[in-house]
Design a protein around this motif. Structure first.
Motif, mmCIF file in Angstrom:
data_model
loop_
_atom_site.group_PDB
_atom_site.id
_atom_site.type_symbol
_atom_site.label_atom_id
_atom_site.label_comp_id
_atom_site.label_asym_id
_atom_site.label_seq_id
_atom_site.Cartn_x
_atom_site.Cartn_y
_atom_site.Cartn_z
ATOM 1 N N SER A 24 0.896 -1.265 0.104
ATOM 2 C CA SER A 24 0.006 -0.098 0.072
ATOM 3 C C SER A 24 0.955 1.188 -0.019
ATOM 4 C CB SER A 24 -0.743 -0.146 1.290
ATOM 5 O OG SER A 24 -1.714 1.275 1.430
ATOM 6 N N SER A 53 0.520 3.531 2.019
ATOM 7 C CA SER A 53 0.895 4.043 3.298
ATOM 8 C C SER A 53 1.829 3.321 3.861
ATOM 9 C CB SER A 53 -0.857 3.300 4.190
ATOM 10 O OG SER A 53 -0.657 1.970 4.092
ATOM 11 N N ASP A 54 2.744 2.495 3.333
ATOM 12 C CA ASP A 54 3.973 1.844 3.680
ATOM 13 C C ASP A 54 4.989 2.765 3.144
ATOM 14 O OD1 ASP A 54 2.521 -0.662 4.517
ATOM 15 O OD2 ASP A 54 2.797 -1.348 2.656
ATOM 16 N N ARG A 70 -4.888 -7.443 -3.167
ATOM 17 C CA ARG A 70 -5.744 -6.282 -4.131
ATOM 18 C C ARG A 70 -5.315 -6.479 -5.498
ATOM 19 N NH1 ARG A 70 -4.704 -1.815 0.556
ATOM 20 N NH2 ARG A 70 -6.297 -2.276 1.942
ATOM 21 N N ALA A 104 5.210 -4.908 3.519
ATOM 22 C CA ALA A 104 3.909 -5.089 3.592
ATOM 23 C C ALA A 104 3.580 -5.178 5.006
ATOM 24 C CB ALA A 104 3.173 -6.232 2.829
ATOM 25 N N GLY A 105 2.093 -4.811 5.463
ATOM 26 C CA GLY A 105 1.825 -4.979 6.829
ATOM 27 C C GLY A 105 0.437 -5.914 7.074
HETATM 28 C C1 RP5 Z 1 -1.050 -4.286 3.576
HETATM 29 O O1 RP5 Z 1 -1.994 -3.536 4.713
HETATM 30 C C2 RP5 Z 1 -0.269 -2.869 3.265
HETATM 31 O O2 RP5 Z 1 1.200 -3.585 3.190
HETATM 32 C C3 RP5 Z 1 -0.257 -1.889 4.462
HETATM 33 O O3 RP5 Z 1 0.960 -1.947 5.250
HETATM 34 C C4 RP5 Z 1 -1.657 -2.297 5.298
HETATM 35 C C5 RP5 Z 1 -2.669 -1.453 5.233
HETATM 36 O O4 RP5 Z 1 -3.118 -0.948 3.739
HETATM 37 P P1 RP5 Z 1 -3.848 0.476 3.593
HETATM 38 O O5 RP5 Z 1 -5.130 -0.195 4.123
HETATM 39 O O6 RP5 Z 1 -3.255 1.595 4.377
HETATM 40 O O7 RP5 Z 1 -3.928 0.461 2.223
HETATM 41 O O8 RP5 Z 1 -1.594 -4.816 2.735
#
Ligand code: RP5
Length: 163
Positions: free
Chosen positions: A11, A13-14, A41, A65-66
């Motif tokens: 994302s 956001s990372d 996604r 990734a989170g």
């Molecule tokens: C993971 O979910 C992404 O790598 C990120 O760290 C986390 C949140 O993603 P967003 O909801 O901010 O797009 O897939």
């Protein structure tokens, strides 16, 4: 020609964490390409990128990734290039979810996992991998180590006056 490093993140956001890896690779003059691809996604785009990465001139792929962080594992399943995973601390579980999702790969498909939010080390490890066949990168890495040692010794000298 110098191999490129791909940095993929689940994302945008990372990006604040991923910037550390981009900056370190820029400092080492290693070409970087950055993309937002998600194992969940945009699975097709992520897999296509991994399948073509070797032919496209990449030598290492870093994946950040989170949460349920499957990006590094999915990318590793589609290439024999070395894949480095950065678990991102993005959830209520303090990044432990991403750490375990990234590091616990089944036998046969490794992901070299760095610490939670360990973007700088991911970049340094990528450089070390490319440095095996690139003396200039290796020289840069050795200079970085020398600087690091000098910085710590300077801190030690300073603390002798302060305490
Ligand atoms: C993971 O979910 C992404 O790598 C990120 O760290 C986390 C949140 O993603 P967003 O909801 O901010 O797009 O897939």
């Amino acid at each position: 020609m110098r191999k490129k490093v791909a940095i993929l993140m689940g994302s945008d956001s990372d990006l604040p964490i991923v910037k550390g890896a981009i900056n370190t690779l820029n400092d080492l003059s290693i070409p970087v390409e950055v993309h937002v691809f998600s194992a969940h996604r945009t699975p097709k785009q992520a897999c296509d990128f991994a399948s073509n990465a070797k032919a496209d001139g990449f030598g290492v792929i870093i994946c950040a990734a989170g949460k349920a962080a499957h990006l590094a594992g999915v990318i590793a399943a589609h290439t024999t290039l070395p894949v480095i995973g950065i678990p991102i601390k993005s959830s209520t579980l303090d990044g432990l979810d991403a750490l375990l999702s990234t590091v616990q790969m089944p036998k046969g498909i490794p992901v070299a996992t760095v610490a939670i939010d360990g973007a700088d080390n991911a970049a340094i490890l990528a450089a070390q991998i490319l440095g095996v066949c690139d003396d200039e990168i290796n020289t840069e890495l050795e200079a970085m180590r020398t600087q690091m040692t000098e910085d710590v010794l300077e801190k030690d000298r300073r603390i002798q006056f302060e305490i």
